[in-house]
Every structure is written in C-alpha cells, then in structure tokens.
Design a protein around this motif. Structure first.
Motif, PDB file in Angstrom:
ATOM      1  N   HIS A  65       0.861  -1.178   0.000  1.00  0.00           N
ATOM      2  CA  HIS A  65       0.000   0.000   0.000  1.00  0.00           C
ATOM      3  C   HIS A  65       0.893   1.222   0.000  1.00  0.00           C
ATOM      4  CE1 HIS A  65      -2.656  -3.168   1.644  1.00  0.00           C
ATOM      5  NE2 HIS A  65      -3.562  -2.557   0.918  1.00  0.00           N
ATOM      6  N   ILE A  66       0.761   2.048  -0.997  1.00  0.00           N
ATOM      7  CA  ILE A  66       1.694   3.164  -1.195  1.00  0.00           C
ATOM      8  C   ILE A  66       0.980   4.469  -0.881  1.00  0.00           C
ATOM      9  CG2 ILE A  66       3.085   4.379  -2.899  1.00  0.00           C
ATOM     10  CD1 ILE A  66       3.319   1.643  -4.352  1.00  0.00           C
ATOM     11  N   ASN A  67       1.494   5.173   0.135  1.00  0.00           N
ATOM     12  CA  ASN A  67       0.831   6.396   0.586  1.00  0.00           C
ATOM     13  C   ASN A  67      -0.652   6.082   0.808  1.00  0.00           C
ATOM     14  OD1 ASN A  67       3.288   7.709   0.565  1.00  0.00           O
ATOM     15  ND2 ASN A  67       3.043   8.435  -1.518  1.00  0.00           N
TER      16      ASN A  67
ATOM     17  N   MET B   1      20.859   5.558 -13.702  1.00  0.00           N
ATOM     18  CA  MET B   1      19.785   6.134 -12.887  1.00  0.00           C
ATOM     19  C   MET B   1      20.289   6.362 -11.464  1.00  0.00           C
ATOM     20  SD  MET B   1      15.875   4.748 -12.401  1.00  0.00           S
ATOM     21  CE  MET B   1      16.142   3.414 -11.232  1.00  0.00           C
ATOM     22  N   SER B   4      17.435   5.058  -5.629  1.00  0.00           N
ATOM     23  CA  SER B   4      16.412   5.341  -4.648  1.00  0.00           C
ATOM     24  C   SER B   4      16.997   5.033  -3.275  1.00  0.00           C
ATOM     25  CB  SER B   4      15.186   4.451  -4.888  1.00  0.00           C
ATOM     26  OG  SER B   4      14.634   4.698  -6.156  1.00  0.00           O
ATOM     27  N   ASN B  23      13.397  -6.960  -5.002  1.00  0.00           N
ATOM     28  CA  ASN B  23      12.967  -7.811  -6.115  1.00  0.00           C
ATOM     29  C   ASN B  23      12.461  -6.986  -7.288  1.00  0.00           C
ATOM     30  OD1 ASN B  23      13.580 -10.231  -4.956  1.00  0.00           O
ATOM     31  ND2 ASN B  23      11.508 -10.652  -4.229  1.00  0.00           N
ATOM     32  N   LEU B  24      11.750  -5.906  -6.975  1.00  0.00           N
ATOM     33  CA  LEU B  24      11.097  -5.124  -8.032  1.00  0.00           C
ATOM     34  C   LEU B  24      12.066  -4.217  -8.773  1.00  0.00           C
ATOM     35  CD1 LEU B  24       7.821  -4.103  -6.168  1.00  0.00           C
ATOM     36  CD2 LEU B  24       7.952  -5.557  -8.190  1.00  0.00           C
ATOM     37  N   ILE B  25      12.933  -3.528  -8.036  1.00  0.00           N
ATOM     38  CA  ILE B  25      13.754  -2.521  -8.721  1.00  0.00           C
ATOM     39  C   ILE B  25      15.236  -2.893  -8.759  1.00  0.00           C
ATOM     40  CG2 ILE B  25      12.074  -0.743  -8.073  1.00  0.00           C
ATOM     41  CD1 ILE B  25      14.017   0.446  -6.167  1.00  0.00           C
ATOM     42  N   LEU B  56      10.154   4.624   0.646  1.00  0.00           N
ATOM     43  CA  LEU B  56      11.094   4.667  -0.472  1.00  0.00           C
ATOM     44  C   LEU B  56      11.165   6.087  -1.003  1.00  0.00           C
ATOM     45  CD1 LEU B  56      12.810   2.726  -2.346  1.00  0.00           C
ATOM     46  CD2 LEU B  56      10.883   2.864  -3.938  1.00  0.00           C
ATOM     47  N   THR B  58      12.284   8.263  -3.956  1.00  0.00           N
ATOM     48  CA  THR B  58      12.629   8.029  -5.366  1.00  0.00           C
ATOM     49  C   THR B  58      13.710   9.020  -5.798  1.00  0.00           C
ATOM     50  OG1 THR B  58      11.025   9.570  -6.303  1.00  0.00           O
ATOM     51  CG2 THR B  58      10.238   7.349  -5.763  1.00  0.00           C
ATOM     52  N   PRO B  59      14.383   8.728  -6.927  1.00  0.00           N
ATOM     53  CA  PRO B  59      15.442   9.624  -7.397  1.00  0.00           C
ATOM     54  C   PRO B  59      14.937  11.051  -7.661  1.00  0.00           C
ATOM     55  CG  PRO B  59      15.595   7.512  -8.511  1.00  0.00           C
ATOM     56  CD  PRO B  59      14.307   7.497  -7.740  1.00  0.00           C
ATOM     57  N   ASN B  60      13.648  11.203  -7.963  1.00  0.00           N
ATOM     58  CA  ASN B  60      13.128  12.556  -8.203  1.00  0.00           C
ATOM     59  C   ASN B  60      12.575  13.210  -6.944  1.00  0.00           C
ATOM     60  OD1 ASN B  60      10.745  11.211  -7.914  1.00  0.00           O
ATOM     61  ND2 ASN B  60       9.966  11.601  -9.981  1.00  0.00           N
ATOM     62  N   ASN B  62      10.366  12.081  -4.591  1.00  0.00           N
ATOM     63  CA  ASN B  62       9.065  11.708  -4.012  1.00  0.00           C
ATOM     64  C   ASN B  62       9.251  10.639  -2.944  1.00  0.00           C
ATOM     65  OD1 ASN B  62       7.777  13.453  -5.709  1.00  0.00           O
ATOM     66  ND2 ASN B  62       6.919  11.878  -7.051  1.00  0.00           N
ATOM     67  N   VAL B  63       8.420  10.701  -1.926  1.00  0.00           N
ATOM     68  CA  VAL B  63       8.457   9.671  -0.885  1.00  0.00           C
ATOM     69  C   VAL B  63       7.248   8.759  -1.036  1.00  0.00           C
ATOM     70  CG1 VAL B  63       8.463   9.194   1.591  1.00  0.00           C
ATOM     71  CG2 VAL B  63       9.643  11.212   0.713  1.00  0.00           C
ATOM     72  N   LEU B  64       7.508   7.477  -1.170  1.00  0.00           N
ATOM     73  CA  LEU B  64       6.439   6.476  -1.198  1.00  0.00           C
ATOM     74  C   LEU B  64       6.438   5.772   0.151  1.00  0.00           C
ATOM     75  CD1 LEU B  64       7.097   4.913  -4.737  1.00  0.00           C
ATOM     76  CD2 LEU B  64       5.574   6.797  -4.154  1.00  0.00           C
ATOM     77  N   HIS B  65       5.420   6.073   0.967  1.00  0.00           N
ATOM     78  CA  HIS B  65       5.277   5.365   2.235  1.00  0.00           C
ATOM     79  C   HIS B  65       4.602   4.035   1.939  1.00  0.00           C
ATOM     80  CE1 HIS B  65       5.606   9.620   3.495  1.00  0.00           C
ATOM     81  NE2 HIS B  65       6.311   9.095   4.481  1.00  0.00           N
ATOM     82  N   ILE B  66       5.271   2.953   2.272  1.00  0.00           N
ATOM     83  CA  ILE B  66       4.826   1.618   1.879  1.00  0.00           C
ATOM     84  C   ILE B  66       4.308   0.873   3.099  1.00  0.00           C
ATOM     85  CG2 ILE B  66       5.565  -0.587   0.920  1.00  0.00           C
ATOM     86  CD1 ILE B  66       7.717   1.058  -0.619  1.00  0.00           C
TER      87      ILE B  66
END
Lengths: 77, 77
Positions: A65-67, B1, B4, B23-25, B56, B58-60, B62-66
């Motif tokens: 679940h992301i954000n 790239m 992250s 696994n994903l990135i 997470l 991201t390189p740009n 953004n924060v993805l709260h997982i």
C-alpha cells in the motif's frame, strides 16, 4: 518476470504514485488497473488483499500500500 | 539512474517491504538505510519527507510510504 499490478482509482495520490512506480520498475513490468473505471476488478483487488489505493500487488502476491489515496469503501462508493 | 533510498527500522513490515522492493527494482538501484541502527540519518529522512517507515525515496524526490511499520516518533523513541 511476471507482472506486478498497480491498482488505483484516479486520485491525485494515485497518479503521482503510478508515475513513480512506472519510473522505478518500468511500464512493461506493471499492469495498471483503474478500479474506479473498471469496477469489475474491485473484487479481484480485494481478494488480493488491497485495502486502499494506490497499491502495488507484487508477482509473489504481496500487497504494497503506497501512501494513501482512498479506501476500498471510498472506491466502491 | 540515480539510486532510490529505502528507509526502514528493522520491523517485520519493513523487512518484508525491503525484500519486495529489492525484487522489483533491483538491489543495485536502491540504497538500504536502517535508521533504527544509523540514527544519524533520521534527520536526512525527515527532511526528505519521510513520515513513517518503511518508505522509499525516489530519485526525483518523491516519498512512497509503503504499508506502515512505525512512525518517525516511534523510531526516535
């Protein structure tokens, strides 16, 4: 690699996360599912364990679940 | 790239998400930062917008709260 599935409902948080996920794992590796538009897939998402959107279902069946954009109840209206 | 950054604090939710993200990135594309152990980096994480772990960046920028493992207040104790 089997594709991940990104479930979203078109909200601003969803779109931002969609953009980030595509950048991170590549558009070819993820199926984008808009359960706000394609409501037939809401049940599939819930069965997979999606509690809110945006969410990423990984190939091994984990839900990230992301954000937080909207709960499934919000999506179902 | 540019890499992250995955911030976590060793909790079970964190470890599960870390596994999925790698696994994903790909392990080469993400720096794993354990802010429970390396407390000097808590401020860096907060400045980046991390409100809870796992997250997470991201390189740009953004924060993805997982999912949700622990709040930053929990981490700071």
């Amino acid at each position: 690699m089997e594709k991940s599935k990104f479930y979203h409902a078109g909200c601003a948080v969803c779109k931002s996360a969609e953009h980030d996920i595509i950048n991170l794992i590549g558009a070819d590796n993820v199926e984008i599912v808009h359960i706000g538009n394609d409501r037939t897939r809401i049940t599939e998402a819930e069965k997979a364990g999606v509690k809110s959107v945006p969410a990423l279902l990984t190939p091994n069946g984990n839900v990230l679940h992301i954000n937080f954009g909207a709960s499934m109840d919000d999506v179902k209206g």
